[in-house]
Design an enzyme around this catalytic site. Structure first.
Site: not given
Ligand code: AMP
Length: 176
Positions: A61, A98
């Site tokens: 994305r 996450e």
């Molecule tokens: P992080 O590495 O924890 O900051 O997670 C970010 C990545 O995971 C991004 O590429 C987001 O598209 C995806 N992502 C993580 N949590 C979510 C969420 N609650 N909703 C949508 N996409 C998420």
């Protein structure tokens, strides 16, 4: 145009992809030309005179946001891809998401030493993806100027995880 158009275009999907996660779905932004233009206009305003040398987008994305920005600003676009997709020599980094774990890579030849990169994704949760992207940029002797995401989930403490690099978002939501 106000941020409300963006808020309305983002769909909340509870318990996706697993129980307890509230997923912020930005597909609604891409099917809404006004909301999509709002995002790219804001990004262009933020970075047109910022001194960045290139834009790195995170698969997949992040690509959809980084590509129109790079084209508009006339800057190089670097693709940070999931493991196993890039044919050339790569820098690579494993990290925790996450939900789950992942590994990202970049072509070594695409990172120019001494240059400043804006790193772009759709959403910032824990900051783990951006921290991994930073290690790829730094492995090539370059620097992350700033991290940008359309959506931020500040309760997950990404600012602390990514400090001292600045993090910019267009809209923040509380809770997971
Ligand atoms: P992080 O590495 O924890 O900051 O997670 C970010 C990545 O995971 C991004 O590429 C987001 O598209 C995806 N992502 C993580 N949590 C979510 C969420 N609650 N909703 C949508 N996409 C998420």
């Amino acid at each position: 145009m106000s941020v409300e158009i963006l808020d309305k275009a983002i769909r909340r999907v509870p318990d996706f992809p697993k129980p307890g996660i509230l997923f912020y779905d930005i597909t609604g932004v891409f099917v809404n030309p006004e909301a999509f233009r709002y995002c790219i206009d804001k990004m262009a305003e933020l970075y047109e005179n910022s001194g960045i040398d290139a834009i790195a987008g995170i698969e997949s994305r992040g690509f959809l946001l980084a590509a129109p920005l790079a084209e508009r600003l006339g800057l190089p676009l670097v693709l940070i891809r999931k493991k196993g997709k890039l044919p050339g020599e790569t820098y690579s980094c494993k990290y925790a998401l996450e939900y789950g774990t992942a590994e990202i890579e970049v072509h070594k030849s695409d990172i120019q030493p001494g240059k400043k990169y804006l790193v772009v994704d759709d959403l910032i949760a824990t900051g783990g993806t951006f921290a991994a992207a930073k290690s790829l940029v730094e492995a090539g002797g370059a620097e992350v100027f700033e991290f940008f995401g359309i959506i931020g989930l500040p309760e997950l403490n990404y600012e602390k995880a990514l400090a001292p690099v600045k993090v910019t978002t267009l809209i923040n939501y509380n809770g997971k």
